[in-house]
Design a protein around this motif. Structure first.
Motif, PDB file in Angstrom:
ATOM      1  N   THR A  91       0.827  -1.203   0.000  1.00 37.53           N
ATOM      2  CA  THR A  91       0.000   0.000   0.000  1.00 37.53           C
ATOM      3  C   THR A  91       0.858   1.248   0.000  1.00 37.53           C
ATOM      4  O   THR A  91       0.591   2.209  -0.733  1.00 37.53           O
ATOM      5  CB  THR A  91      -0.930  -0.012   1.224  1.00 37.53           C
ATOM      6  N   PHE A  92       1.905   1.276   0.829  1.00 36.35           N
ATOM      7  CA  PHE A  92       2.837   2.404   0.811  1.00 36.35           C
ATOM      8  C   PHE A  92       3.474   2.546  -0.569  1.00 36.35           C
ATOM      9  O   PHE A  92       3.617   3.659  -1.104  1.00 36.35           O
ATOM     10  CB  PHE A  92       3.935   2.213   1.861  1.00 36.35           C
ATOM     11  N   PHE A  93       3.878   1.421  -1.124  1.00 36.05           N
ATOM     12  CA  PHE A  93       4.561   1.405  -2.416  1.00 36.05           C
ATOM     13  C   PHE A  93       3.635   1.930  -3.510  1.00 36.05           C
ATOM     14  O   PHE A  93       4.031   2.755  -4.349  1.00 36.05           O
ATOM     15  CB  PHE A  93       5.020  -0.023  -2.717  1.00 36.05           C
ATOM     16  N   MET A  94       2.386   1.462  -3.502  1.00 38.66           N
ATOM     17  CA  MET A  94       1.424   1.894  -4.510  1.00 38.66           C
ATOM     18  C   MET A  94       1.074   3.363  -4.343  1.00 38.66           C
ATOM     19  O   MET A  94       0.941   4.106  -5.325  1.00 38.66           O
ATOM     20  CB  MET A  94       0.155   1.039  -4.421  1.00 38.66           C
ATOM     21  N   ALA A  95       0.934   3.812  -3.086  1.00 37.22           N
ATOM     22  CA  ALA A  95       0.591   5.214  -2.828  1.00 37.22           C
ATOM     23  C   ALA A  95       1.645   6.155  -3.389  1.00 37.22           C
ATOM     24  O   ALA A  95       1.320   7.227  -3.910  1.00 37.22           O
ATOM     25  CB  ALA A  95       0.417   5.439  -1.329  1.00 37.22           C
ATOM     26  N   GLU A  96       2.916   5.768  -3.297  1.00 37.38           N
ATOM     27  CA  GLU A  96       3.986   6.628  -3.807  1.00 37.38           C
ATOM     28  C   GLU A  96       3.836   6.862  -5.304  1.00 37.38           C
ATOM     29  O   GLU A  96       3.970   8.003  -5.780  1.00 37.38           O
ATOM     30  CB  GLU A  96       5.339   5.985  -3.516  1.00 37.38           C
ATOM     31  N   PHE A  97       3.507   5.813  -6.058  1.00 39.04           N
ATOM     32  CA  PHE A  97       3.404   5.968  -7.503  1.00 39.04           C
ATOM     33  C   PHE A  97       2.082   6.607  -7.907  1.00 39.04           C
ATOM     34  O   PHE A  97       2.015   7.295  -8.935  1.00 39.04           O
ATOM     35  CB  PHE A  97       3.591   4.620  -8.186  1.00 39.04           C
ATOM     36  N   ILE A  98       1.029   6.409  -7.131  1.00 39.11           N
ATOM     37  CA  ILE A  98      -0.219   7.122  -7.407  1.00 39.11           C
ATOM     38  C   ILE A  98      -0.015   8.613  -7.193  1.00 39.11           C
ATOM     39  O   ILE A  98      -0.528   9.451  -7.948  1.00 39.11           O
ATOM     40  CB  ILE A  98      -1.358   6.581  -6.518  1.00 39.11           C
ATOM     41  N   GLU A  99       0.769   8.980  -6.163  1.00 41.07           N
ATOM     42  CA  GLU A  99       1.078  10.392  -5.940  1.00 41.07           C
ATOM     43  C   GLU A  99       1.878  10.973  -7.099  1.00 41.07           C
ATOM     44  O   GLU A  99       1.705  12.143  -7.453  1.00 41.07           O
ATOM     45  CB  GLU A  99       1.857  10.551  -4.635  1.00 41.07           C
ATOM     46  N   VAL A 100       2.761  10.170  -7.690  1.00 41.03           N
ATOM     47  CA  VAL A 100       3.495  10.629  -8.875  1.00 41.03           C
ATOM     48  C   VAL A 100       2.512  10.950 -10.006  1.00 41.03           C
ATOM     49  O   VAL A 100       2.622  11.988 -10.668  1.00 41.03           O
ATOM     50  CB  VAL A 100       4.515   9.563  -9.332  1.00 41.03           C
ATOM     51  N   PHE A 101       1.534  10.073 -10.211  1.00 38.84           N
ATOM     52  CA  PHE A 101       0.535  10.283 -11.257  1.00 38.84           C
ATOM     53  C   PHE A 101      -0.313  11.519 -10.966  1.00 38.84           C
ATOM     54  O   PHE A 101      -0.557  12.352 -11.857  1.00 38.84           O
ATOM     55  CB  PHE A 101      -0.351   9.042 -11.370  1.00 38.84           C
ATOM     56  N   ILE A 102      -0.771  11.656  -9.722  1.00 34.72           N
ATOM     57  CA  ILE A 102      -1.598  12.807  -9.350  1.00 34.72           C
ATOM     58  C   ILE A 102      -0.798  14.102  -9.475  1.00 34.72           C
ATOM     59  O   ILE A 102      -1.304  15.127  -9.954  1.00 34.72           O
ATOM     60  CB  ILE A 102      -2.132  12.642  -7.914  1.00 34.72           C
ATOM     61  N   GLY A 103       0.469  14.074  -9.039  1.00 35.22           N
ATOM     62  CA  GLY A 103       1.310  15.262  -9.167  1.00 35.22           C
ATOM     63  C   GLY A 103       1.493  15.660 -10.619  1.00 35.22           C
ATOM     64  O   GLY A 103       1.440  16.850 -10.963  1.00 35.22           O
ATOM     65  N   ALA A 104       1.698  14.673 -11.501  1.00 35.20           N
ATOM     66  CA  ALA A 104       1.825  14.965 -12.924  1.00 35.20           C
ATOM     67  C   ALA A 104       0.533  15.562 -13.482  1.00 35.20           C
ATOM     68  O   ALA A 104       0.563  16.473 -14.322  1.00 35.20           O
ATOM     69  CB  ALA A 104       2.189  13.692 -13.681  1.00 35.20           C
ATOM     70  N   ALA A 105      -0.611  15.075 -13.003  1.00 31.26           N
ATOM     71  CA  ALA A 105      -1.894  15.621 -13.454  1.00 31.26           C
ATOM     72  C   ALA A 105      -2.067  17.063 -12.996  1.00 31.26           C
ATOM     73  O   ALA A 105      -2.547  17.921 -13.760  1.00 31.26           O
ATOM     74  CB  ALA A 105      -3.038  14.752 -12.923  1.00 31.26           C
ATOM     75  N   MET A 106      -1.677  17.374 -11.763  1.00 31.10           N
ATOM     76  CA  MET A 106      -1.806  18.744 -11.268  1.00 31.10           C
ATOM     77  C   MET A 106      -0.877  19.692 -12.013  1.00 31.10           C
ATOM     78  O   MET A 106      -1.258  20.829 -12.334  1.00 31.10           O
ATOM     79  CB  MET A 106      -1.509  18.779  -9.764  1.00 31.10           C
ATOM     80  N   ILE A 107       0.345  19.267 -12.300  1.00 31.03           N
ATOM     81  CA  ILE A 107       1.252  20.089 -13.094  1.00 31.03           C
ATOM     82  C   ILE A 107       0.635  20.383 -14.461  1.00 31.03           C
ATOM     83  O   ILE A 107       0.674  21.521 -14.958  1.00 31.03           O
ATOM     84  CB  ILE A 107       2.610  19.385 -13.255  1.00 31.03           C
ATOM     85  N   SER A 108       0.044  19.363 -15.067  1.00 29.91           N
ATOM     86  CA  SER A 108      -0.565  19.533 -16.381  1.00 29.91           C
ATOM     87  C   SER A 108      -1.737  20.508 -16.327  1.00 29.91           C
ATOM     88  O   SER A 108      -1.892  21.351 -17.213  1.00 29.91           O
ATOM     89  CB  SER A 108      -1.035  18.174 -16.920  1.00 29.91           C
ATOM     90  N   VAL A 109      -2.562  20.391 -15.290  1.00 22.97           N
ATOM     91  CA  VAL A 109      -3.752  21.233 -15.179  1.00 22.97           C
ATOM     92  C   VAL A 109      -3.378  22.683 -14.881  1.00 22.97           C
ATOM     93  O   VAL A 109      -3.934  23.624 -15.478  1.00 22.97           O
ATOM     94  CB  VAL A 109      -4.690  20.677 -14.089  1.00 22.97           C
ATOM     95  N   LEU A 110      -2.448  22.895 -13.968  1.00 22.47           N
ATOM     96  CA  LEU A 110      -2.142  24.248 -13.517  1.00 22.47           C
ATOM     97  C   LEU A 110      -1.237  25.017 -14.474  1.00 22.47           C
ATOM     98  O   LEU A 110      -1.360  26.243 -14.590  1.00 22.47           O
ATOM     99  CB  LEU A 110      -1.492  24.199 -12.128  1.00 22.47           C
ATOM    100  N   PHE A 111      -0.334  24.323 -15.142  1.00 21.01           N
ATOM    101  CA  PHE A 111       0.697  25.037 -15.896  1.00 21.01           C
ATOM    102  C   PHE A 111       0.795  24.661 -17.375  1.00 21.01           C
ATOM    103  O   PHE A 111       1.443  25.377 -18.130  1.00 21.01           O
ATOM    104  CB  PHE A 111       2.059  24.806 -15.245  1.00 21.01           C
ATOM    105  N   PHE A 112       0.184  23.569 -17.798  1.00 21.60           N
ATOM    106  CA  PHE A 112       0.344  23.141 -19.184  1.00 21.60           C
ATOM    107  C   PHE A 112      -0.985  22.914 -19.890  1.00 21.60           C
ATOM    108  O   PHE A 112      -1.093  22.071 -20.781  1.00 21.60           O
ATOM    109  CB  PHE A 112       1.226  21.896 -19.252  1.00 21.60           C
ATOM    110  N   GLY A 113      -1.994  23.663 -19.492  1.00 22.26           N
ATOM    111  CA  GLY A 113      -3.245  23.675 -20.226  1.00 22.26           C
ATOM    112  C   GLY A 113      -4.190  22.531 -19.981  1.00 22.26           C
ATOM    113  O   GLY A 113      -5.279  22.501 -20.547  1.00 22.26           O
ATOM    114  N   GLY A 114      -3.815  21.562 -19.135  1.00 21.29           N
ATOM    115  CA  GLY A 114      -4.713  20.438 -18.882  1.00 21.29           C
ATOM    116  C   GLY A 114      -5.066  19.723 -20.176  1.00 21.29           C
ATOM    117  O   GLY A 114      -4.201  19.274 -20.921  1.00 21.29           O
TER     118      GLY A 114
END
Length: 395
Positions: free
Chosen positions: A284-307
Motif C-alpha cells: 500500500t505504501f509502495f502503490m501510494a507513492e506511484f499514485i502520488e506521482v501520477f496525481i502530481g503529474a496531473a496537477m502540473i498539467s492542469v495548472l501550468f500546461f493547459g490540462g
C-alpha cells in the motif's frame, strides 16, 4: 432532483478514475525499473511471463471441453503475451501476488491501531485528490452536461492541498507506531520536510490563482485555451514560469522522491518510516507513492500546461492563427483533448522517474536550507512580482 443519467455518469467516472489510478501505480513500477535499466545500461525486467497452459489436469467435468478448446486458443494468446513478458510488463502482477501472500506481521512494541492505520492514510488522500482533477471538457449526454471531472468544486485547489497534506501523517504515524528507531527517524525527517516545503508548495500556486482569478481547476483549464498576442497559448507556465519551477520542486519534496527521499533513505535508515511494514501494508505504501506521482503529474498539467487543452483546437476543430482550419467532429475533438491530457501526465511521470535516477540525494541540512532560504523567499517574490505586473497592466 434524482437523475439516473447523472448517477450512472458519476459511477462510471469514479470507476474509470479508480481503475486508472490502480493500474498507473503498477505500470509506473515497471517504468521506473526499465528507465533505471536504460540509464544504468542494463537490460532490466524481462523475465516475467504469463502464458496459458495448453492442457488442463483438474476441474473435473470441465476437463474434457477445456482440453479441446485450450490447444486451439492458447498458442495465439501466448504469441501475444510473450513479447509483453519479455518487456517485463508482468512484473507488477508478480509483485502484487508476492505481497498478497507474503507474511503480514506486526513488530513487538508497535501500536496496533496506528500501525495498521498508517498505510491507509497514505493511499486514501491520493484517491480523494483525484476527484477534483478535470481530465477533459464538458460533454453532452442525452441532453445533460457531463463534466469529465468527478467533483467540480468551487474550492478545487484548496481541496487538493487539504487532502494532499494528509499523506504526511501516514509517514509520521507509521514511523512512530512501528516502535523502531530507524522508522522513527524517517518519520521525523518526513515531518520536518513537510513543514519546510508545505509553505512554499502553497505560495508557489498563489500567483497562478491571481492570474486566472479563480481556484476552480476546470475554469483554470478553460482560461488556458485562450491565446496571448494572438498566437501563444495562455498556459500557466508561460505566465508563471517561476511559479512552475517552485511548485514542481516542492511537489517532488512532498512526494518524498529523489533528491528529496531522506524520509526513506535506504542507504542510511534501511527504509525509513515503513521499515517494519511487510505484505500488503508495504504494498500500500509502495502503490501510494506511484499514485502520488501520477496525481502530481496531473496537477502540473492542469495548472501550468493547459490540462486537456490543445493549442488552436476548439469545439469545431483546429483554427490556426495564420488562417488555416481543420474541421473535426465533436467526438474526435473530445478524444483528442482527453488524449492530450493523459499524454502530458505520462510525460511528467517519465520526467519524475528520470530525475529519480539522475540526481543525488540532498543532505538533510541542504534540504532544509533550500526550502527556507531559497524557495520560500522566491515564492513570496513571485507573488509580489505577479501583483505588480497585474497592477501595471490594469493601469
Amino acid at each position: 432532483m434524482f437523475d439516473p443519467v447523472i448517477l450512472i455518469a458519476d459511477i462510471l467516472k469514479v470507476s474509470i478514475i479508480f481503475f486508472i489510478l490502480l493500474n498507473a501505480g503498477g505500470l509506473l513500477t515497471w517504468v521506473e525499473r526499465k528507465q533505471a535499466a536504460v540509464i544504468q545500461h542494463r537490460i532490466g525486467a524481462n523475465r516475467a511471463l504469463l502464458l496459458l497452459s495448453t492442457k488442463v489436469e483438474r476441474f473435473g467435468a470441465l476437463n474434457g471441453p477445456l482440453n479441446l478448446i485450450l490447444p486451439i486458443l492458447a498458442p495465439p494468446i501466448n504469441f501475444l503475451l510473450r513479447p509483453l513478458g519479455k518487456l517485463g510488463l508482468f512484473h507488477a502482477l508478480a509483485d502484487g501476488g508476492k505481497m498478497l501472500f507474503k507474511e503480514d506481521f506486526m513488530p513487538t512494541g508497535a501500536h496496533p491501531f496506528l500501525f495498521q492505520l498508517a498505510p491507509f492514510l497514505a493511499v486514501v488522500p491520493a484517491f480523494m485528490v483525484a476527484c477534483v482533477i478535470p481530465f477533459g471538457p464538458d460533454i453532452e449526454v442525452m441532453g445533460r452536461t457531463i463534466p469529465l471531472q468527478i467533483a467540480s468544486l468551487d474550492m478545487g485547489i484548496l481541496f487538493f492541498f487539504a487532502f494532499g497534506g494528509i499523506a504526511v501523517y501516514s509517514a509520521a504515524i507509521g514511523g512512530w507506531a512501528s516502535g523502531n528507531k530507524f522508522a522513527l527517524l524517517g518519520s521525523i525527517r518526513a515531518s520536518a520536510q513537510m513543514i519546510s516545503y508545505e509553505v512554499a508548495y502553497g505560495l508557489a500556486i498563489v500567483g497562478t490563482m491571481m492570474v486566472f482569478g479563480t481556484v476552480r481547476l476546470d475554469e483554470m483549464v478553460v482560461q488556458q485555451g485562450e491565446l496571448l498576442f494572438g498566437f501563444l497559448p495562455a498556459w500557466g507556465v508561460v505566465m508563471q514560469p517561476l511559479g512552475f519551477l517552485l511548485f514542481y520542486t516542492a511537489l517532488l519534496a512532498e512526494g518524498k522522491r529523489v533528491p528529496f527521499d531522506l524520509p526513506e533513505g535506504e542507504s542510511e535508515i534501511v527504509a525509513g518510516y515503513f521499515t517494519e511494514y511487510s505484505g500488503m501494508k508495504f504494498g500500500t505504501f509502495f502503490m501510494a507513492e506511484f499514485i502520488e506521482v501520477f496525481i502530481g503529474a496531473a496537477m502540473i498539467s492542469v495548472l501550468f500546461f493547459g490540462g486537456w487543452q490543445v493549442p488552436y483546437l476548439y469545439e469545431t476543430g483546429f483554427v490556426f492563427p495564420w488562417g488555416g482550419t481543420f474541421n473535426m467532429p465533436t467526438f474526435m475533438v473530445v478524444v483528442t483533448q482527453v488524449g492530450a491530457m493523459f499524454a502530458k501526465i505520462l510525460f511528467f511521470c517519465w520526467l519524475n522517474v528520470q530525475i529519480r535516477w539522475t540526481l543525488l540525494r540532498f543532505r538533510f541540512d541542504q534540504l532544509i536550507r533550500l526550502g527556507w532560504k531559497f524557495m520560500l523567499p522566491a515564492a513570496l517574490a513571485n507573488i509580489f512580482i505577479t501583483g505588480l505586473v497585474m497592477v501595471l497592466m490594469d493601469s
